[in-house]
Design an enzyme around this catalytic site. Structure first.
Site, PDB file in Angstrom:
ATOM      1  N   GLN A  68       0.844  -1.191   0.000  1.00 28.85           N
ATOM      2  CA  GLN A  68       0.000   0.000   0.000  1.00 28.85           C
ATOM      3  C   GLN A  68       0.880   1.241   0.000  1.00 28.85           C
ATOM      4  O   GLN A  68       1.222   1.759  -1.054  1.00 28.85           O
ATOM      5  CB  GLN A  68      -0.940  -0.021   1.212  1.00 28.85           C
ATOM      6  CG  GLN A  68      -1.933   1.113   1.241  1.00 28.85           C
ATOM      7  CD  GLN A  68      -2.919   0.950   2.389  1.00 28.85           C
ATOM      8  OE1 GLN A  68      -3.478  -0.106   2.590  1.00 28.85           O
ATOM      9  NE2 GLN A  68      -3.111   2.010   3.134  1.00 28.85           N
ATOM     10  N   CYS A  69       1.250   1.749   1.154  1.00 29.43           N
ATOM     11  CA  CYS A  69       2.008   2.993   1.236  1.00 29.43           C
ATOM     12  C   CYS A  69       3.389   2.881   0.593  1.00 29.43           C
ATOM     13  O   CYS A  69       3.829   3.788  -0.104  1.00 29.43           O
ATOM     14  CB  CYS A  69       2.136   3.438   2.690  1.00 29.43           C
ATOM     15  SG  CYS A  69       0.553   3.845   3.451  1.00 29.43           S
TER      16      CYS A  69
END
Length: 145
Positions: A68-69
């Protein structure tokens, strides 16, 4: 770089005192500490300007939530023209449930579902998606060289 979600009441709410550099990773005097509110390190932080002003052309990317990040930061960095080193062994994530899995499902139930991707598989797939397209996959040792 710290992720913050002010007023959320979750682990990313700075009011709870959990949003801070990990022990041993405290910034040096004068080193900027940026906070982000998006899924990448560039959109809400001024990081692009900061790096460009300093003539930095290569970034090493690591952190929590590999897919994700961290992955999103690698993709945005690449799109902005940076050479990206993705330091997989300095990332972490958790198992991912199949589409439609309730986010509040207890971990034991999540792991009991054969459709769940174990964290190791999430990390492996992230490497496959980034390698040769958005980033070079490196070890911690290679990133430090």
């Amino acid at each position: 770089m710290l992720h913050v979600e002010e007023g959320s009441g979750n682990a990313f709410d700075p009011a709870l005192g959990l949003v801070r550099p990990l022990d041993g990773l405290e910034p040096s005097e004068g080193e900027p500490v940026l906070t982000k509110t998006a899924h990448n390190a560039f959109t809400t932080t001024g990081l692009h300007r900061l790096l460009t002003e300093r003539g930095i052309t290569e970034v090493s990317v690591c952190g929590i939530r590999t897919e994700q990040c961290v992955e999103t930061t690698a993709r945005v960095a690449s799109d902005l023209g940076f050479s990206v080193l993705f330091v997989t062994e300095a990332t972490a994530t958790h198992p991912l449930g199949a589409p439609g899995t309730p986010p509040e499902l207890p971990l034991d139930e999540l792991l009991a579902d054969p459709r769940t991707l174990p964290a190791e598989e999430v990390i492996r797939r992230t490497e496959y998606a980034l390698s040769g397209r958005f980033a070079r996959i490196v070890t911690i040792g290679e990133a430090l060289d």
